[in-house]
Design a protein around this motif. Structure first.
Motif, PDB file in Angstrom:
ATOM      1  N   ARG A 138     -63.855  25.019  46.929  1.00  0.00           N
ATOM      2  CA  ARG A 138     -64.321  23.790  47.594  1.00  0.00           C
ATOM      3  C   ARG A 138     -63.525  23.522  48.869  1.00  0.00           C
ATOM      4  O   ARG A 138     -64.067  23.122  49.875  1.00  0.00           O
ATOM      5  CB  ARG A 138     -64.178  22.638  46.599  1.00  0.00           C
ATOM      6  CG  ARG A 138     -64.888  21.403  46.982  1.00  0.00           C
ATOM      7  CD  ARG A 138     -64.918  20.451  45.842  1.00  0.00           C
ATOM      8  NE  ARG A 138     -63.578  20.143  45.338  1.00  0.00           N
ATOM      9  CZ  ARG A 138     -63.338  19.222  44.427  1.00  0.00           C
ATOM     10  NH1 ARG A 138     -64.331  18.563  43.885  1.00  0.00           N
ATOM     11  NH2 ARG A 138     -62.107  18.973  44.028  1.00  0.00           N
ATOM     12  N   ARG A 139     -62.217  23.758  48.827  1.00  0.00           N
ATOM     13  CA  ARG A 139     -61.389  23.553  50.029  1.00  0.00           C
ATOM     14  C   ARG A 139     -60.865  24.913  50.492  1.00  0.00           C
ATOM     15  O   ARG A 139     -60.089  25.556  49.772  1.00  0.00           O
ATOM     16  CB  ARG A 139     -60.202  22.634  49.701  1.00  0.00           C
ATOM     17  CG  ARG A 139     -60.630  21.189  49.498  1.00  0.00           C
ATOM     18  CD  ARG A 139     -59.441  20.326  49.172  1.00  0.00           C
ATOM     19  NE  ARG A 139     -58.979  20.530  47.807  1.00  0.00           N
ATOM     20  CZ  ARG A 139     -57.836  20.037  47.322  1.00  0.00           C
ATOM     21  NH1 ARG A 139     -57.046  19.330  48.095  1.00  0.00           N
ATOM     22  NH2 ARG A 139     -57.489  20.256  46.071  1.00  0.00           N
ATOM     23  N   ASP A 169     -57.421  31.462  25.831  1.00  0.00           N
ATOM     24  CA  ASP A 169     -58.130  30.821  24.725  1.00  0.00           C
ATOM     25  C   ASP A 169     -59.079  29.775  25.292  1.00  0.00           C
ATOM     26  O   ASP A 169     -58.612  28.711  25.667  1.00  0.00           O
ATOM     27  CB  ASP A 169     -57.154  30.241  23.682  1.00  0.00           C
ATOM     28  CG  ASP A 169     -55.983  29.479  24.283  1.00  0.00           C
ATOM     29  OD1 ASP A 169     -55.679  29.647  25.470  1.00  0.00           O
ATOM     30  OD2 ASP A 169     -55.386  28.686  23.545  1.00  0.00           O
ATOM     31  N   ALA A 218     -63.804  28.314  38.921  1.00  0.00           N
ATOM     32  CA  ALA A 218     -63.896  26.901  39.312  1.00  0.00           C
ATOM     33  C   ALA A 218     -63.881  26.094  38.013  1.00  0.00           C
ATOM     34  O   ALA A 218     -63.141  26.432  37.084  1.00  0.00           O
ATOM     35  CB  ALA A 218     -65.157  26.689  40.142  1.00  0.00           C
ATOM     36  N   ALA A 246     -69.735  25.117  44.822  1.00  0.00           N
ATOM     37  CA  ALA A 246     -70.519  25.928  43.888  1.00  0.00           C
ATOM     38  C   ALA A 246     -71.497  25.095  43.064  1.00  0.00           C
ATOM     39  O   ALA A 246     -72.292  25.651  42.307  1.00  0.00           O
ATOM     40  CB  ALA A 246     -69.583  26.724  42.976  1.00  0.00           C
ATOM     41  N   ASN A 249     -56.486  22.252  34.679  1.00  0.00           N
ATOM     42  CA  ASN A 249     -57.193  21.139  35.321  1.00  0.00           C
ATOM     43  C   ASN A 249     -57.126  19.844  34.493  1.00  0.00           C
ATOM     44  O   ASN A 249     -57.590  19.805  33.352  1.00  0.00           O
ATOM     45  CB  ASN A 249     -58.649  21.546  35.550  1.00  0.00           C
ATOM     46  CG  ASN A 249     -59.402  20.478  36.289  1.00  0.00           C
ATOM     47  OD1 ASN A 249     -59.875  19.533  35.696  1.00  0.00           O
ATOM     48  ND2 ASN A 249     -59.475  20.616  37.594  1.00  0.00           N
ATOM     49  N   ALA A 255     -55.623  29.336  37.976  1.00  0.00           N
ATOM     50  CA  ALA A 255     -56.155  30.555  37.357  1.00  0.00           C
ATOM     51  C   ALA A 255     -56.728  31.490  38.419  1.00  0.00           C
ATOM     52  O   ALA A 255     -56.497  32.707  38.384  1.00  0.00           O
ATOM     53  CB  ALA A 255     -57.219  30.188  36.319  1.00  0.00           C
ATOM     54  N   THR A 310     -64.270  31.707  32.390  1.00  0.00           N
ATOM     55  CA  THR A 310     -63.204  31.525  31.392  1.00  0.00           C
ATOM     56  C   THR A 310     -63.364  30.240  30.585  1.00  0.00           C
ATOM     57  O   THR A 310     -62.496  29.918  29.779  1.00  0.00           O
ATOM     58  CB  THR A 310     -61.814  31.449  32.064  1.00  0.00           C
ATOM     59  OG1 THR A 310     -61.775  30.291  32.905  1.00  0.00           O
ATOM     60  CG2 THR A 310     -61.502  32.685  32.887  1.00  0.00           C
TER      61      THR A 310
HETATM   62  P1  NDP Z   1     -57.685  24.015  38.861  1.00  0.00           P
HETATM   63  O1  NDP Z   1     -58.128  22.607  38.881  1.00  0.00           O
HETATM   64  O2  NDP Z   1     -56.302  24.383  39.266  1.00  0.00           O
HETATM   65  O3  NDP Z   1     -58.674  24.908  39.775  1.00  0.00           O
HETATM   66  C1  NDP Z   1     -60.058  24.725  39.844  1.00  0.00           C
HETATM   67  C2  NDP Z   1     -60.471  25.148  41.246  1.00  0.00           C
HETATM   68  O4  NDP Z   1     -61.902  25.083  41.342  1.00  0.00           O
HETATM   69  C3  NDP Z   1     -59.915  24.224  42.323  1.00  0.00           C
HETATM   70  O5  NDP Z   1     -59.383  24.994  43.370  1.00  0.00           O
HETATM   71  C4  NDP Z   1     -61.141  23.458  42.786  1.00  0.00           C
HETATM   72  O6  NDP Z   1     -61.159  23.102  44.140  1.00  0.00           O
HETATM   73  C5  NDP Z   1     -62.249  24.460  42.551  1.00  0.00           C
HETATM   74  N1  NDP Z   1     -63.521  23.762  42.448  1.00  0.00           N
HETATM   75  C6  NDP Z   1     -63.798  22.628  41.767  1.00  0.00           C
HETATM   76  N2  NDP Z   1     -65.067  22.273  41.951  1.00  0.00           N
HETATM   77  C7  NDP Z   1     -65.611  23.221  42.749  1.00  0.00           C
HETATM   78  C8  NDP Z   1     -66.893  23.394  43.306  1.00  0.00           C
HETATM   79  N3  NDP Z   1     -67.892  22.531  43.060  1.00  0.00           N
HETATM   80  N4  NDP Z   1     -67.106  24.468  44.097  1.00  0.00           N
HETATM   81  C9  NDP Z   1     -66.101  25.353  44.363  1.00  0.00           C
HETATM   82  N5  NDP Z   1     -64.857  25.220  43.882  1.00  0.00           N
HETATM   83  C10 NDP Z   1     -64.623  24.160  43.072  1.00  0.00           C
HETATM   84  O7  NDP Z   1     -57.990  24.558  37.405  1.00  0.00           O
HETATM   85  P2  NDP Z   1     -57.437  25.887  36.682  1.00  0.00           P
HETATM   86  O8  NDP Z   1     -57.262  26.981  37.681  1.00  0.00           O
HETATM   87  O9  NDP Z   1     -56.335  25.496  35.800  1.00  0.00           O
HETATM   88  O10 NDP Z   1     -58.683  26.244  35.759  1.00  0.00           O
HETATM   89  C11 NDP Z   1     -59.788  26.975  36.259  1.00  0.00           C
HETATM   90  C12 NDP Z   1     -60.793  27.196  35.137  1.00  0.00           C
HETATM   91  O11 NDP Z   1     -60.159  27.906  34.090  1.00  0.00           O
HETATM   92  C13 NDP Z   1     -61.342  25.910  34.510  1.00  0.00           C
HETATM   93  O12 NDP Z   1     -62.699  26.104  34.211  1.00  0.00           O
HETATM   94  C14 NDP Z   1     -60.556  25.779  33.234  1.00  0.00           C
HETATM   95  O13 NDP Z   1     -61.256  25.066  32.243  1.00  0.00           O
HETATM   96  C15 NDP Z   1     -60.415  27.246  32.858  1.00  0.00           C
HETATM   97  N6  NDP Z   1     -59.284  27.508  31.953  1.00  0.00           N
HETATM   98  C16 NDP Z   1     -59.478  28.401  30.945  1.00  0.00           C
HETATM   99  C17 NDP Z   1     -58.441  28.704  30.085  1.00  0.00           C
HETATM  100  C18 NDP Z   1     -58.614  29.766  29.065  1.00  0.00           C
HETATM  101  O14 NDP Z   1     -57.605  30.203  28.494  1.00  0.00           O
HETATM  102  N7  NDP Z   1     -59.807  30.240  28.776  1.00  0.00           N
HETATM  103  C19 NDP Z   1     -57.137  28.035  30.184  1.00  0.00           C
HETATM  104  C20 NDP Z   1     -56.996  27.178  31.325  1.00  0.00           C
HETATM  105  C21 NDP Z   1     -58.058  26.921  32.164  1.00  0.00           C
HETATM  106  P3  NDP Z   1     -60.256  21.873  44.714  1.00  0.00           P
HETATM  107  O15 NDP Z   1     -58.856  22.418  44.704  1.00  0.00           O
HETATM  108  O16 NDP Z   1     -60.795  21.647  46.066  1.00  0.00           O
HETATM  109  O17 NDP Z   1     -60.443  20.737  43.764  1.00  0.00           O
END
Ligand code: NDP
Length: 401
Positions: free
Chosen positions: A35-36, A143, A84, A62, A184, A12, A106
């Motif tokens: 995070r990375r 959603d 995140a 974060a 995720n 996202a 989101t």
């Molecule tokens: P991903 O797992 O692909 O991405 C999450 C990212 O956040 C990763 O790059 C991860 O890092 C990073 N992250 C995790 N923990 C931390 C931290 N403590 N500090 C900084 N960065 C962090 O998930 P998505 O992109 O699919 O989803 C992102 C968000 O969107 C989620 O909250 C999900 O629930 C929400 N979402 C909402 C939807 C909607 O329609 N409203 C639909 C789908 C998702 P790393 O790669 O290092 O693990």
């Protein structure tokens, strides 16, 4: 012209940053932190190659509020876009309050040790954001997000009174893998394995997870099994639209996904209770997540379309009416444009649009806001221009289930 800080370089986050880069008149400068840092660098390289825009990157945990405050102070954004995980919502909101910056996410907050998401934790920030003269926009994805905007549009333009609302979320995409989640995996499995819940006559009706199935013929996808589920926007819709008698959320799942989920559940792999493994505690679901493909890696593999919409029944000018508002999104087109599949696309684009609404002042306010509280028209207009065109269809009859 405004600076934005995006946190989270997953599927996202990648889409949101790619789309922001195409609107320099709104997003004058973008910083992506995660995070990375390597994941941020990969997104920044893709954005540079596609649109010639430079994105700054930073490494950030974060969960660490002090580190988040320090980064916000260094970047000086007008808005923090949290893409995140839901676990970080409160920490990032605290950092925004400490630095006097607006906030958008989101997905609503969820504690790590309890698979329970609800708005109460973030609604509790209402007074602090209002007193600070700041705006926090919750759930600006598809959603939750667009589905609530569709409901608000329905109430504003299509029906004088809404009696029932069904949200139908179909991912008709196929990634060729036996089991992969399209957002995720940890959050996805926590959501899908929760008991179902829907709103009916002023109360919540609960049932077992994935027990109530209906077949629905989704345009450009075909017939799919969809399952009654609890989903975040049901809570805000029930709060802001007390007139609606029944609000339900349905999501499609394929046989292979459900078969794998059942086996993984039976052997305890979806549990969030810690277990001892080789002298240290691990959470089975977090271990499982490490074994599953990252959603951001599914882009090149996924074919087909998503079809997400709301079907509302009610009355217009004294006559009964049933209206379906929907968007259909193509996985391969989403990938060609941003390097990500359509589930990331349909989340990241509304996050970018919500951010644009706030930065341009089309949506403004002081306090914590849900999507239902804001004017749907400029948001939906931007959806049409930003790759998520929608349409309204009159249905001859209400759903018969
Ligand atoms: P991903 O797992 O692909 O991405 C999450 C990212 O956040 C990763 O790059 C991860 O890092 C990073 N992250 C995790 N923990 C931390 C931290 N403590 N500090 C900084 N960065 C962090 O998930 P998505 O992109 O699919 O989803 C992102 C968000 O969107 C989620 O909250 C999900 O629930 C929400 N979402 C909402 C939807 C909607 O329609 N409203 C639909 C789908 C998702 P790393 O790669 O290092 O693990």
């Amino acid at each position: 012209m405004s600076k934005v800080l995006v946190i989270g370089a997953g599927g996202a986050g990648s889409v949101a940053v790619h789309k922001m880069a195409t609107c320099p008149e709104v997003f004058s400068h973008i910083t992506l932190a995660s995070r990375r840092v390597a994941k941020c660098e990969a997104v920044a390289a893709s954005v540079l190659a596609r649109s010639g825009v430079r994105v700054d990157v930073a490494e950030l945990d974060a969960d660490d509020t002090a580190a988040t405050i320090a980064l916000i102070q260094a970047v000086k954004p007008a808005l923090v876009v949290n893409l995140a995980l839901p676990y970080q919502d409160l920490s990032i909101m605290d950092a925004c309050l400490a630095t006097g910056v607006n906030y958008l996410d989101t997905a609503n907050y969820e504690p790590r040790d309890e698979a329970k998401f609800e708005y109460s934790w973030q609604w509790a920030y209402q007074d602090r954001f209002r007193e600070a003269g700041l705006m926090a926009l919750l759930g600006s994805g598809f959603d939750p997000g667009v589905t609530s905007v569709f409901a608000t549009y329905t109430k504003k333009h299509l029906l004088d009174r809404i009696d029932t609302l069904d949200i139908l979320d179909c991912n008709g995409g196929d990634n060729g893998l036996p089991f992969a989640t399209n957002f995720n995996p940890e959050i996805n499995i926590r959501e899908v394995t929760a008991p179902s819940r829907h709103w009916e006559n002023g109360t919540w009706v609960e049932g077992p997870a994935l027990a109530h199935k209906q077949v629905f013929n989704f345009d450009q996808v075909g017939e799919r099994n969809m399952y009654l589920m609890y989903h975040e926007e049901l809570e805000s819709l029930a709060k802001f639209y007390p007139e609606i008698n029944r609000i339900r959320f349905w999501m499609t799942f394929g046989e292979s996904y459900l078969r794998h989920l059942e086996v993984l559940g039976n052997i305890g792999m979806t549990s969030i209770e810690p277990v001892m493994f080789e002298g240290r505690e691990i959470i089975p679901l977090q271990f499982l997540k490490a074994m599953l493909p990252e959603p951001s890696s599914l882009g090149p593999k996924t074919r087909g379309k998503t079809n997400i919409g709301t079907i509302a029944t009610g009355e217009k000018d004294g006559k009964p009416r049933t209206v379906y508002v929907l968007n259909i999104c193509d996985h391969e087109e989403a990938y060609a444009e941003t390097g990500n599949q359509a589930v990331s696309y349909t989340t990241g684009v509304p996050a970018m649009i919500g951010a644009a609404m706030m930065l341009t002042g089309k949506w403004k306010g002081e306090g914590v806001f849900n999507m239902e509280q804001l004017d749907p028209d400029p948001f939906m207009e931007m959806m049409n221009n930003q790759g998520l065109p929608w349409e309204v269809r009159d249905l001859p009859e209400p759903l018969d289930f």
